[in-house]
Design a protein around this motif. Structure first.
Motif, PDB file in Angstrom:
ATOM      1  N   ALA A 141       0.953  -1.345  -0.112  1.00  0.00           N
ATOM      2  CA  ALA A 141       0.006   0.141   0.086  1.00  0.00           C
ATOM      3  C   ALA A 141       0.901   1.150   0.062  1.00  0.00           C
ATOM      4  N   ASP A 142       1.924   1.204   0.640  1.00  0.00           N
ATOM      5  CA  ASP A 142       2.756   2.307   0.549  1.00  0.00           C
ATOM      6  C   ASP A 142       3.687   2.656  -0.635  1.00  0.00           C
ATOM      7  N   GLN A 143       3.437   1.908  -1.636  1.00  0.00           N
ATOM      8  CA  GLN A 143       4.199   2.012  -2.874  1.00  0.00           C
ATOM      9  C   GLN A 143       3.396   2.312  -4.064  1.00  0.00           C
ATOM     10  N   LYS A 144       2.432   3.091  -3.735  1.00  0.00           N
ATOM     11  CA  LYS A 144       1.253   3.445  -4.857  1.00  0.00           C
ATOM     12  C   LYS A 144       2.022   4.530  -5.604  1.00  0.00           C
ATOM     13  N   ARG A 145       1.505   4.507  -6.938  1.00  0.00           N
ATOM     14  CA  ARG A 145       1.986   5.420  -7.757  1.00  0.00           C
ATOM     15  C   ARG A 145       0.698   6.181  -8.125  1.00  0.00           C
ATOM     16  N   PRO A 146       0.963   7.742  -8.569  1.00  0.00           N
ATOM     17  CA  PRO A 146      -0.232   8.578  -8.954  1.00  0.00           C
ATOM     18  C   PRO A 146      -0.447   8.021 -10.291  1.00  0.00           C
TER      19      PRO A 146
END
Length: 62
Positions: free
Chosen positions: A28-33
């Protein structure tokens, strides 16, 4: 959240099909916009020779 081009999206149940070569599983903390995301938990993985089958429980329970 899923970005769609059709303005009627979200008004009726539907089916989403994702091409496996385009699917990424990550933290979850590696999301890309520039990507669409579905929050969920990886329930289990079945290794099937050259491929794998992943079972994911989405945040909504499905």
């Amino acid at each position: 959240m899923l970005d769609v081009a059709d303005s009627t999206a979200g008004q009726a149940p539907g089916l989403l099909v994702v091409r496996p070569e385009k699917l990424e599983v990550g933290k979850a903390d590696q999301k890309r916009p520039d990507r669409n995301y579905f929050d969920g938990s990886l329930e289990r993985v079945l290794f099937q020779g050259e491929s794998s089958l992943a079972f994911v429980r989405l945040a909504g329970g499905s």
